[in-house]
Motif scaffolding. Structure first.
Motif, PDB file in Angstrom:
ATOM      1  N   VAL A 255       0.972  -1.034  -0.019  1.00  0.00           N
ATOM      2  CA  VAL A 255      -0.167   0.083  -0.112  1.00  0.00           C
ATOM      3  C   VAL A 255       0.520   1.241   0.094  1.00  0.00           C
ATOM      4  O   VAL A 255       2.309   1.085   0.657  1.00  0.00           O
ATOM      5  N   ALA A 256       0.420   2.446  -0.182  1.00  0.00           N
ATOM      6  CA  ALA A 256       1.396   3.712  -0.349  1.00  0.00           C
ATOM      7  C   ALA A 256       1.038   3.418   1.041  1.00  0.00           C
ATOM      8  O   ALA A 256       0.290   3.702   1.512  1.00  0.00           O
ATOM      9  N   ASP A 257       2.399   4.459   1.451  1.00  0.00           N
ATOM     10  CA  ASP A 257       2.531   5.287   2.525  1.00  0.00           C
ATOM     11  C   ASP A 257       3.221   5.638   2.773  1.00  0.00           C
ATOM     12  O   ASP A 257       4.185   6.629   1.490  1.00  0.00           O
ATOM     13  N   GLU A 258       4.076   6.445   3.679  1.00  0.00           N
ATOM     14  CA  GLU A 258       5.619   7.251   3.470  1.00  0.00           C
ATOM     15  C   GLU A 258       6.461   6.579   5.048  1.00  0.00           C
ATOM     16  O   GLU A 258       6.410   6.729   6.126  1.00  0.00           O
ATOM     17  N   LEU A 259       7.605   6.619   4.193  1.00  0.00           N
ATOM     18  CA  LEU A 259       8.955   5.951   5.315  1.00  0.00           C
ATOM     19  C   LEU A 259       9.299   7.335   6.193  1.00  0.00           C
ATOM     20  O   LEU A 259       9.313   8.422   5.224  1.00  0.00           O
ATOM     21  N   HIS A 260      10.052   7.179   6.990  1.00  0.00           N
ATOM     22  CA  HIS A 260      10.076   8.030   7.796  1.00  0.00           C
ATOM     23  C   HIS A 260      11.617   7.367   8.839  1.00  0.00           C
ATOM     24  O   HIS A 260      11.199   6.633   9.421  1.00  0.00           O
ATOM     25  N   VAL A 261      12.650   8.560   8.684  1.00  0.00           N
ATOM     26  CA  VAL A 261      13.700   8.173   9.430  1.00  0.00           C
ATOM     27  C   VAL A 261      13.659   9.090  10.460  1.00  0.00           C
ATOM     28  O   VAL A 261      14.144  10.496  10.635  1.00  0.00           O
ATOM     29  N   HIS A 262      13.285   8.449  11.949  1.00  0.00           N
ATOM     30  CA  HIS A 262      13.616  10.340  13.239  1.00  0.00           C
ATOM     31  C   HIS A 262      15.023  10.337  13.546  1.00  0.00           C
ATOM     32  O   HIS A 262      15.347   9.114  13.075  1.00  0.00           O
ATOM     33  N   GLY A 263      14.708  11.842  13.657  1.00  0.00           N
ATOM     34  CA  GLY A 263      16.046  12.044  14.103  1.00  0.00           C
ATOM     35  C   GLY A 263      16.688  12.826  12.851  1.00  0.00           C
ATOM     36  O   GLY A 263      17.508  13.753  12.907  1.00  0.00           O
ATOM     37  N   TYR A 264      16.678  12.007  12.218  1.00  0.00           N
ATOM     38  CA  TYR A 264      17.074  12.159  10.991  1.00  0.00           C
ATOM     39  C   TYR A 264      16.159  13.821  10.030  1.00  0.00           C
ATOM     40  O   TYR A 264      16.139  14.208   9.419  1.00  0.00           O
ATOM     41  N   ASP A 265      15.308  12.947  10.317  1.00  0.00           N
ATOM     42  CA  ASP A 265      13.584  13.574   9.632  1.00  0.00           C
ATOM     43  C   ASP A 265      13.788  13.323   8.064  1.00  0.00           C
ATOM     44  O   ASP A 265      13.691  14.176   7.185  1.00  0.00           O
ATOM     45  N   ARG A 266      14.495  11.882   7.640  1.00  0.00           N
ATOM     46  CA  ARG A 266      14.442  12.159   6.371  1.00  0.00           C
ATOM     47  C   ARG A 266      12.562  11.057   5.884  1.00  0.00           C
ATOM     48  O   ARG A 266      12.704  10.764   6.510  1.00  0.00           O
ATOM     49  N   THR A 267      12.696  11.285   4.418  1.00  0.00           N
ATOM     50  CA  THR A 267      10.998  10.669   4.131  1.00  0.00           C
ATOM     51  C   THR A 267      11.697  10.196   2.945  1.00  0.00           C
ATOM     52  O   THR A 267      12.216  10.785   1.955  1.00  0.00           O
ATOM     53  N   ALA A 268      10.886   9.074   2.871  1.00  0.00           N
ATOM     54  CA  ALA A 268      10.170   8.668   0.879  1.00  0.00           C
ATOM     55  C   ALA A 268       8.913   8.319   1.013  1.00  0.00           C
ATOM     56  O   ALA A 268       7.720   7.823   2.130  1.00  0.00           O
ATOM     57  N   GLU A 269       9.035   7.848  -0.366  1.00  0.00           N
ATOM     58  CA  GLU A 269       6.933   8.171  -0.227  1.00  0.00           C
ATOM     59  C   GLU A 269       7.354   6.430  -0.856  1.00  0.00           C
ATOM     60  O   GLU A 269       8.446   5.979  -1.682  1.00  0.00           O
ATOM     61  N   LEU A 270       5.723   5.516  -0.616  1.00  0.00           N
ATOM     62  CA  LEU A 270       6.196   4.461  -0.963  1.00  0.00           C
ATOM     63  C   LEU A 270       5.289   4.668  -1.873  1.00  0.00           C
ATOM     64  O   LEU A 270       3.752   5.147  -1.280  1.00  0.00           O
ATOM     65  N   VAL A 271       5.463   4.213  -2.635  1.00  0.00           N
ATOM     66  CA  VAL A 271       4.485   3.572  -4.021  1.00  0.00           C
ATOM     67  C   VAL A 271       4.011   1.589  -3.356  1.00  0.00           C
ATOM     68  O   VAL A 271       4.742   1.011  -4.220  1.00  0.00           O
ATOM     69  N   ALA A 272       2.224   2.010  -3.657  1.00  0.00           N
ATOM     70  CA  ALA A 272       2.394   0.871  -3.908  1.00  0.00           C
ATOM     71  C   ALA A 272       2.965  -0.147  -4.523  1.00  0.00           C
ATOM     72  O   ALA A 272       2.764  -0.402  -5.839  1.00  0.00           O
ATOM     73  N   GLY A 273       3.677  -1.249  -4.304  1.00  0.00           N
ATOM     74  CA  GLY A 273       4.231  -2.150  -5.078  1.00  0.00           C
ATOM     75  C   GLY A 273       5.162  -2.085  -5.350  1.00  0.00           C
ATOM     76  O   GLY A 273       6.035  -3.554  -6.236  1.00  0.00           O
ATOM     77  N   ARG A 274       6.089  -0.859  -5.450  1.00  0.00           N
ATOM     78  CA  ARG A 274       6.937  -0.682  -5.786  1.00  0.00           C
ATOM     79  C   ARG A 274       7.761  -0.048  -4.882  1.00  0.00           C
ATOM     80  O   ARG A 274       8.063   0.041  -4.113  1.00  0.00           O
ATOM     81  N   PRO A 275       9.706  -0.782  -5.345  1.00  0.00           N
ATOM     82  CA  PRO A 275      10.452  -0.231  -4.808  1.00  0.00           C
ATOM     83  C   PRO A 275      10.745   1.183  -4.034  1.00  0.00           C
ATOM     84  O   PRO A 275      10.719   1.399  -4.642  1.00  0.00           O
ATOM     85  N   SER A 276      11.088   1.493  -2.579  1.00  0.00           N
ATOM     86  CA  SER A 276      10.764   2.743  -2.437  1.00  0.00           C
ATOM     87  C   SER A 276      12.558   2.937  -1.991  1.00  0.00           C
ATOM     88  O   SER A 276      12.481   2.010  -1.172  1.00  0.00           O
ATOM     89  N   THR A 277      13.680   3.530  -2.045  1.00  0.00           N
ATOM     90  CA  THR A 277      15.357   3.855  -1.453  1.00  0.00           C
ATOM     91  C   THR A 277      15.224   5.470  -0.721  1.00  0.00           C
ATOM     92  O   THR A 277      15.169   6.118  -1.450  1.00  0.00           O
ATOM     93  N   LEU A 278      15.267   4.939   0.484  1.00  0.00           N
ATOM     94  CA  LEU A 278      15.628   5.937   1.093  1.00  0.00           C
ATOM     95  C   LEU A 278      17.405   5.884   1.544  1.00  0.00           C
ATOM     96  O   LEU A 278      17.885   5.028   1.833  1.00  0.00           O
ATOM     97  N   THR A 279      18.162   7.006   0.985  1.00  0.00           N
ATOM     98  CA  THR A 279      19.859   7.060   1.481  1.00  0.00           C
ATOM     99  C   THR A 279      20.290   8.096   1.855  1.00  0.00           C
ATOM    100  O   THR A 279      19.879   8.984   2.080  1.00  0.00           O
ATOM    101  N   LEU A 280      21.365   7.631   3.202  1.00  0.00           N
ATOM    102  CA  LEU A 280      21.420   8.489   4.159  1.00  0.00           C
ATOM    103  C   LEU A 280      22.414   8.688   4.591  1.00  0.00           C
ATOM    104  O   LEU A 280      23.422   7.325   4.497  1.00  0.00           O
TER     105      LEU A 280
END
Length: 133
Positions: free
Chosen positions: A83-108
């Motif tokens: 399902v679509a959602d949002e990935l969030h890394v606390h402390g770094y305050d970084r986010t990435a959009e999650l698109v249903a069924g597709r890989p999303s990458t957050l690099t930090l």
């Protein structure tokens, strides 16, 4: 129609098998790296730790409970969700959009020491913890 215990067990096994097949398909998609975002500025993609996660039905199916990193290392968190959602890394305050069924990458770049929660935001799922030393 009356269901027997055997029917109920069979239905549970079928649901579990279906979830496993979906998770395997999502994991294969994530492993292919399709839809991966480019590395953030200043981050070396060659030295990046890559951690793959699959989320199905609001639950983590695969992925480590803790990501260990040293200060200065590059970390990639690759999430495939059903399902679509949002990935969030606390402390770094970084986010990435999650698109249903597709890989999303957050690099930090792990520049801040400590332990930080990584969550699927709308779902409220604690995906992992990032421990930087």
């Amino acid at each position: 129609m009356t269901l027997t215990r055997s029917d109920a067990r069979r239905g549970g096994r079928l649901r579990a098998a279906g979830a496993a097949v979906l998770a395997a398909g999502l994991l294969l998609t994530a492993a292919c790296g399709q839809g991966a975002a480019p590395a953030s500025a200043g981050a070396s993609e060659h030295a990046a730790q890559r951690h793959l996660f699959v989320v199905v039905g609001g639950d983590k199916v695969t992925g480590p409970d803790v990501i260990e990193a040293r200060t200065g290392e590059t970390v990639q968190i690759v999430v495939t969700s059903d399902v679509a959602d949002e990935l969030h890394v606390h402390g770094y305050d970084r986010t990435a959009e999650l698109v249903a069924g597709r890989p999303s990458t957050l690099t930090l770049a792990a520049g801040l020491p400590g332990v930080f929660e990584v969550e699927v935001h709308e779902n409220g799922l604690l995906l992992t913890r990032l421990r930087v030393r």
